[in-house]
Write a protein that holds these residues in place. Structure first.
Motif, PDB file in Angstrom:
ATOM      1  N   LEU A  19       0.827  -1.210   0.000  1.00 18.60           N
ATOM      2  CA  LEU A  19       0.000   0.000   0.000  1.00 18.60           C
ATOM      3  C   LEU A  19       0.860   1.257   0.000  1.00 18.60           C
ATOM      4  O   LEU A  19       0.552   2.233  -0.693  1.00 18.60           O
ATOM      5  N   ALA A  20       1.948   1.253   0.761  1.00 16.72           N
ATOM      6  CA  ALA A  20       2.817   2.426   0.791  1.00 16.72           C
ATOM      7  C   ALA A  20       3.476   2.656  -0.567  1.00 16.72           C
ATOM      8  O   ALA A  20       3.537   3.801  -1.045  1.00 16.72           O
ATOM      9  N   LEU A  21       3.944   1.596  -1.195  1.00 18.73           N
ATOM     10  CA  LEU A  21       4.573   1.748  -2.514  1.00 18.73           C
ATOM     11  C   LEU A  21       3.568   2.187  -3.573  1.00 18.73           C
ATOM     12  O   LEU A  21       3.865   3.042  -4.405  1.00 18.73           O
ATOM     13  N   SER A  22       2.379   1.606  -3.555  1.00 16.53           N
ATOM     14  CA  SER A  22       1.386   2.005  -4.554  1.00 16.53           C
ATOM     15  C   SER A  22       0.946   3.446  -4.340  1.00 16.53           C
ATOM     16  O   SER A  22       0.753   4.191  -5.309  1.00 16.53           O
ATOM     17  N   ALA A  23       0.820   3.869  -3.107  1.00 19.39           N
ATOM     18  CA  ALA A  23       0.485   5.275  -2.844  1.00 19.39           C
ATOM     19  C   ALA A  23       1.623   6.187  -3.294  1.00 19.39           C
ATOM     20  O   ALA A  23       1.379   7.265  -3.857  1.00 19.39           O
ATOM     21  N   ALA A  24       2.850   5.761  -3.082  1.00 19.32           N
ATOM     22  CA  ALA A  24       3.991   6.571  -3.507  1.00 19.32           C
ATOM     23  C   ALA A  24       4.045   6.677  -5.026  1.00 19.32           C
ATOM     24  O   ALA A  24       4.343   7.751  -5.566  1.00 19.32           O
TER      25      ALA A  24
END
Length: 125
Positions: A19-24
């Motif tokens: 989730l953090a990578l996709s949001a980034a």
């Protein structure tokens, strides 16, 4: 209950990182475009660029059928390649019946190709 909950910790960590990578990957390009000026439109940015000249007809005009025929032929031969690799990998397990089925498939595909060639679907004026 605690030992079972501890088994889910790697999955939760994986989901958190995903989730953090996709949001980034969504937010960082938007922030970068604000700083680099990519979001400031002007006449040259809004001009046509795909074909190099302005459109001269209505955008809802019909395309020539040959565009669709070429697209369909591409999909057919792309699917052929997608079927050939798994067939070749599993040929030892499926035996002569699998080989015969693929030869029938290839014969049908070849007949379709010859038909399209004879009808002029591959001719471009």
């Amino acid at each position: 209950m605690a030992p079972y909950a501890a088994e889910y910790l790697p999955i939760l960590l994986f989901l958190g990182v995903a989730l953090a990578l996709s949001a980034a990957f969504v937010v960082l390009p938007m922030i970068a475009s604000r700083f680099t000026g990519a979001s400031n439109p002007y006449a040259d940015k809004l001009a046509e660029y795909e074909c190099g000249f302005p459109a001269f007809e209505d955008s809802r005009s019909q395309f020539d059928v040959r565009f669709y025929l070429v697209a369909i032929l591409f999909i057919i031969f792309d699917l052929e390649a997608a079927f050939l690799f798994p067939w070749a990998v599993s040929l030892g397990a499926i035996g002569i019946a699998g080989w015969a089925a693929m030869m029938i498939f290839l014969a049908e595909l070849t007949l379709g190709y010859i038909y399209a060639w004879k009808k002029g679907a591959l001719e471009w004026e």
